[in-house]
Motif scaffolding. Sequence first.
Motif, short mmCIF file in Angstrom:
data_model
loop_
_atom_site.label_atom_id
_atom_site.label_comp_id
_atom_site.label_asym_id
_atom_site.label_seq_id
_atom_site.Cartn_x
_atom_site.Cartn_y
_atom_site.Cartn_z
N ILE A 411 0.87 -1.19 0.00
CA ILE A 411 0.00 0.00 0.00
C ILE A 411 0.90 1.22 0.00
O ILE A 411 1.79 1.35 0.83
N VAL A 412 0.67 2.13 -0.99
CA VAL A 412 1.46 3.35 -1.13
C VAL A 412 0.65 4.50 -0.58
O VAL A 412 -0.50 4.71 -0.98
N VAL A 419 -4.02 7.34 0.58
CA VAL A 419 -3.63 6.18 -0.21
C VAL A 419 -3.53 6.60 -1.67
O VAL A 419 -4.44 7.25 -2.20
N VAL A 420 -2.42 6.20 -2.36
CA VAL A 420 -2.20 6.55 -3.76
C VAL A 420 -2.74 5.42 -4.60
O VAL A 420 -2.32 4.28 -4.47
N GLN A 421 -3.70 5.79 -5.47
CA GLN A 421 -4.30 4.79 -6.37
C GLN A 421 -3.95 5.06 -7.83
O GLN A 421 -4.17 4.21 -8.67
N ASN A 422 -3.40 6.26 -8.13
CA ASN A 422 -3.11 6.63 -9.50
C ASN A 422 -1.74 7.32 -9.53
O ASN A 422 -1.46 8.21 -8.71
N ILE A 432 7.10 9.12 -0.35
CA ILE A 432 5.95 8.24 -0.15
C ILE A 432 6.32 7.19 0.89
O ILE A 432 7.49 6.92 1.13
N ASP A 433 5.26 6.63 1.54
CA ASP A 433 5.41 5.52 2.49
C ASP A 433 4.83 4.27 1.84
O ASP A 433 3.72 4.30 1.30
N LYS A 444 11.43 7.79 -2.35
CA LYS A 444 11.32 9.07 -3.05
C LYS A 444 11.07 8.78 -4.51
O LYS A 444 11.75 7.98 -5.13
N VAL A 445 10.07 9.48 -5.11
CA VAL A 445 9.68 9.22 -6.47
C VAL A 445 10.67 9.91 -7.39
O VAL A 445 10.95 11.12 -7.26
#
Length: 451
Positions: A411-412, A419-422, A432-433, A444-445
Amino acid sequence: MDLLDDIPDSTPGLPVLTVSELNRMARRALESQLPLLWVEGEVSNFMRAASGHWYFSLKDASAQVRCVMFRGRNQFADFTPANGDHVEIRALPSLYEARGEFQLGAEAIRRAGAGRLYETFLKLKAKLDAEGLFDPVKKRALPRFPRVLGIVTSPQAAALHDVLTALSRRMPGLPVILYPTPVQGAGAGAQIAAAIRTAGARAECDVLLVCRGGGSLEDLWAFNGEAVVRAIAASPMPVVSGVGHETDFTLADFAADLRAPTPTAAAELASPARQELLQQLGHLARQLQHHLANRQHSEMQRLDYLARRLVHPAEQLRRRQTDLHQLAQRLRQASGTRLTTEHLRIARLNQRLVTPIHVIQREQQRLDALNMRARRAVQGGFGQRQLNLARLASSLDHLNPEGVLARGYSIVQLENGAVVQNAAALDAGDKIDIRFHRGQARAKVESTTQD
């Protein structure tokens, strides 16, 4: 040079009116400034138009004014005025625009002096009413069959002829005593009161009629006198007032025990109708005859019935002995039947009698059966609930996010916990976690790719 050129124009802005506009303004000014009022004068130049409107002049010794009374108003007047009549009109001052004539639009008309007389009438009525002379509680009922009828009126009055005509038609044999008196003119009120007191002092009649024909308020004024009212109220016998026509009211009407609309009606109210009495008598005679015939027939039937019931004493004794013998037989039969019935009831009770040991055994069997049913119900319900619990646990495992993470998913989340879904929601450099089945990591993105 024209002389008009030398006249200075002192009102350069004053408008120029037509005659119609001027008359209209004058009419409105009159109607707004002069209220509805009463005007007294003598009628002249009276004319009834084909439309039903009245046109006339009202004048006095030094002036006159044109008047109009439209049909919608004059149809309620008590009389039609004639030239020379002294009248009072309730009117609204106005202006007839077509000819520029000042006129009065009459709404009501009465003979001159009637207003003052009516005001006097109301004052005296209030005074006498306050003394209780008009109290309805004091009104007396007329005798149904008067022996003698008294009449207070003028011998020359048409009312006397009307009363006598009505009495001859209704009750020809009823004696009548006339107490003559003038019914109009100066001093008529005092003479009417004296005639009423004379009738009361002589006590010759059972009912007293005070009557006269119709007329104007002035013509009937004698019956509005205080002396007449007090004489009627003090009369020892009931008084019927029949003064004027149906629409005329006098103080004598209020003081009398009964008011009749006309002299003829007064005679009809004070006297019984002979023809009606004869019809009632004939009807009662027929009813009595019919009742007597029915009673005679009923008594004859009753006599026949009693004759049939009449029996010799020896026959009655024999009948009583027979009845007694029958009753004795019925008593013996009833006693035997009752004894047999009781024996049978005792036998049935003996058959139903059960020992206590049998009752205990029967109840023990019933208790064992209930115990067996209870155990079966408990076992069946426990097994069913175990199956339901297993199905619910399996469904819960499928829905548990930990189970999904255990299969290798993660889960991001952003730093704020969303919560990141896209991937479009992320930009290069965002932190991000990432949550795994066991523990979590921060990343890190560097870049994103859209599907």
